[in-house]
Design a protein around this motif. Structure first.
Motif, mmCIF file in Angstrom:
data_model
loop_
_atom_site.group_PDB
_atom_site.id
_atom_site.type_symbol
_atom_site.label_atom_id
_atom_site.label_comp_id
_atom_site.label_asym_id
_atom_site.label_seq_id
_atom_site.Cartn_x
_atom_site.Cartn_y
_atom_site.Cartn_z
ATOM 1 N N MET A 1 12.458 -22.012 -18.891
ATOM 2 C CA MET A 1 11.753 -21.296 -17.855
ATOM 3 C C MET A 1 10.688 -20.410 -18.519
ATOM 4 O O MET A 1 10.958 -19.711 -19.476
ATOM 5 C CB MET A 1 12.746 -20.420 -17.081
ATOM 6 N N LYS A 2 9.510 -20.449 -17.997
ATOM 7 C CA LYS A 2 8.434 -19.593 -18.492
ATOM 8 C C LYS A 2 8.623 -18.174 -17.961
ATOM 9 O O LYS A 2 9.121 -17.973 -16.858
ATOM 10 C CB LYS A 2 7.082 -20.115 -18.017
ATOM 11 N N LEU A 3 8.207 -17.206 -18.763
ATOM 12 C CA LEU A 3 8.237 -15.827 -18.309
ATOM 13 C C LEU A 3 7.190 -15.631 -17.219
ATOM 14 O O LEU A 3 6.080 -16.162 -17.316
ATOM 15 C CB LEU A 3 7.933 -14.875 -19.467
ATOM 16 N N ILE A 4 7.522 -14.869 -16.194
ATOM 17 C CA ILE A 4 6.565 -14.544 -15.147
ATOM 18 C C ILE A 4 5.546 -13.579 -15.750
ATOM 19 O O ILE A 4 5.920 -12.574 -16.363
ATOM 20 C CB ILE A 4 7.269 -13.883 -13.947
ATOM 21 N N GLN A 5 4.281 -13.878 -15.579
ATOM 22 C CA GLN A 5 3.227 -13.003 -16.092
ATOM 23 C C GLN A 5 2.942 -11.921 -15.052
ATOM 24 O O GLN A 5 2.566 -12.217 -13.920
ATOM 25 C CB GLN A 5 1.961 -13.805 -16.409
ATOM 26 N N LEU A 6 3.163 -10.683 -15.460
ATOM 27 C CA LEU A 6 2.965 -9.558 -14.557
ATOM 28 C C LEU A 6 1.573 -8.974 -14.703
ATOM 29 O O LEU A 6 0.954 -9.053 -15.757
ATOM 30 C CB LEU A 6 3.993 -8.468 -14.863
ATOM 31 N N ILE A 23 14.196 -8.273 -16.749
ATOM 32 C CA ILE A 23 13.953 -8.018 -18.168
ATOM 33 C C ILE A 23 12.463 -8.253 -18.371
ATOM 34 O O ILE A 23 11.968 -9.347 -18.109
ATOM 35 C CB ILE A 23 14.767 -8.962 -19.077
ATOM 36 N N VAL A 24 11.763 -7.215 -18.814
ATOM 37 C CA VAL A 24 10.312 -7.308 -18.989
ATOM 38 C C VAL A 24 9.964 -7.082 -20.448
ATOM 39 O O VAL A 24 10.345 -6.066 -21.038
ATOM 40 C CB VAL A 24 9.567 -6.272 -18.115
ATOM 41 N N GLU A 25 9.242 -8.046 -21.016
ATOM 42 C CA GLU A 25 8.719 -7.877 -22.369
ATOM 43 C C GLU A 25 7.306 -7.314 -22.247
ATOM 44 O O GLU A 25 6.428 -7.941 -21.652
ATOM 45 C CB GLU A 25 8.655 -9.195 -23.132
ATOM 46 N N GLU A 42 12.577 -16.829 -22.984
ATOM 47 C CA GLU A 42 12.511 -18.028 -22.148
ATOM 48 C C GLU A 42 13.802 -18.828 -22.249
ATOM 49 O O GLU A 42 14.301 -19.353 -21.246
ATOM 50 C CB GLU A 42 11.302 -18.874 -22.528
ATOM 51 N N GLU A 43 14.366 -18.918 -23.448
ATOM 52 C CA GLU A 43 15.639 -19.629 -23.632
ATOM 53 C C GLU A 43 16.768 -18.912 -22.890
ATOM 54 O O GLU A 43 17.571 -19.548 -22.211
ATOM 55 C CB GLU A 43 15.982 -19.723 -25.113
ATOM 56 N N VAL A 44 16.833 -17.605 -23.025
ATOM 57 C CA VAL A 44 17.881 -16.828 -22.365
ATOM 58 C C VAL A 44 17.709 -16.896 -20.846
ATOM 59 O O VAL A 44 18.690 -16.981 -20.099
ATOM 60 C CB VAL A 44 17.886 -15.365 -22.869
ATOM 61 N N ALA A 45 16.481 -16.893 -20.381
ATOM 62 C CA ALA A 45 16.205 -16.946 -18.940
ATOM 63 C C ALA A 45 16.793 -18.209 -18.309
ATOM 64 O O ALA A 45 17.284 -18.158 -17.174
ATOM 65 C CB ALA A 45 14.703 -16.880 -18.686
ATOM 66 N N VAL A 51 18.660 -13.140 -13.100
ATOM 67 C CA VAL A 51 17.805 -12.092 -13.639
ATOM 68 C C VAL A 51 16.374 -12.606 -13.698
ATOM 69 O O VAL A 51 16.135 -13.755 -14.079
ATOM 70 C CB VAL A 51 18.265 -11.670 -15.053
ATOM 71 N N ARG A 52 15.421 -11.764 -13.346
ATOM 72 C CA ARG A 52 14.005 -12.118 -13.445
ATOM 73 C C ARG A 52 13.541 -11.765 -14.864
ATOM 74 O O ARG A 52 13.749 -10.659 -15.334
ATOM 75 C CB ARG A 52 13.204 -11.344 -12.417
ATOM 76 N N PHE A 53 12.922 -12.707 -15.545
ATOM 77 C CA PHE A 53 12.374 -12.493 -16.883
ATOM 78 C C PHE A 53 10.856 -12.552 -16.779
ATOM 79 O O PHE A 53 10.305 -13.515 -16.240
ATOM 80 C CB PHE A 53 12.878 -13.563 -17.855
#
Length: 103
Positions: A1-6, A23-25, A42-45, A51-53
């Motif tokens: 899963m790709k991280l959502i770009q905020l 969880i926000v990087e 992305e792997e953990v997501a 949880v939203r990553f």
């Protein structure tokens, strides 16, 4: 899963006004540790759909980073019910990410 770009437009909707944990990087483009952490997140997501990553660019949106006392990239921040509950600066291993999910 790709991280959502905020960005400024979707941060409140997806993080601070959401009842879903996030969880926000906070990252900086071209940062090696940031890129490595993003791949790990992305792997953990994939294993934690509850949880939203997401990722927030600290260069484009420094005011958002500062609002959460982010002073270094990468910094990983956990939000629960829209509130920041914990953060960790720097690259962290998978085990620490898993611990963040439990905090």
């Amino acid at each position: 899963m790709k991280l959502i770009q905020l960005d400024k437009e979707n941060f409140d909707e997806l993080v601070t006004n959401s009842d879903k944990p996030a969880i926000v990087e906070f990252f900086s483009p071209g940062c090696g540790p940031c890129n490595a952490l993003a791949m790990l997140l992305e792997e953990v997501a994939d294993m934690h759909p509850e949880v939203r990553f997401a990722a927030m660019d600290t260069v484009r949106f420094p005011d958002v980073a500062w609002a959460f006392d982010v002073m270094a990239a990468p910094t990983t921040v956990k939000f629960v019910e829209g509130r920041m509950v914990t953060s960790v600066a720097g690259y962290v291993p998978r085990e620490r990410i898993e611990e963040l999910l439990l905090e």
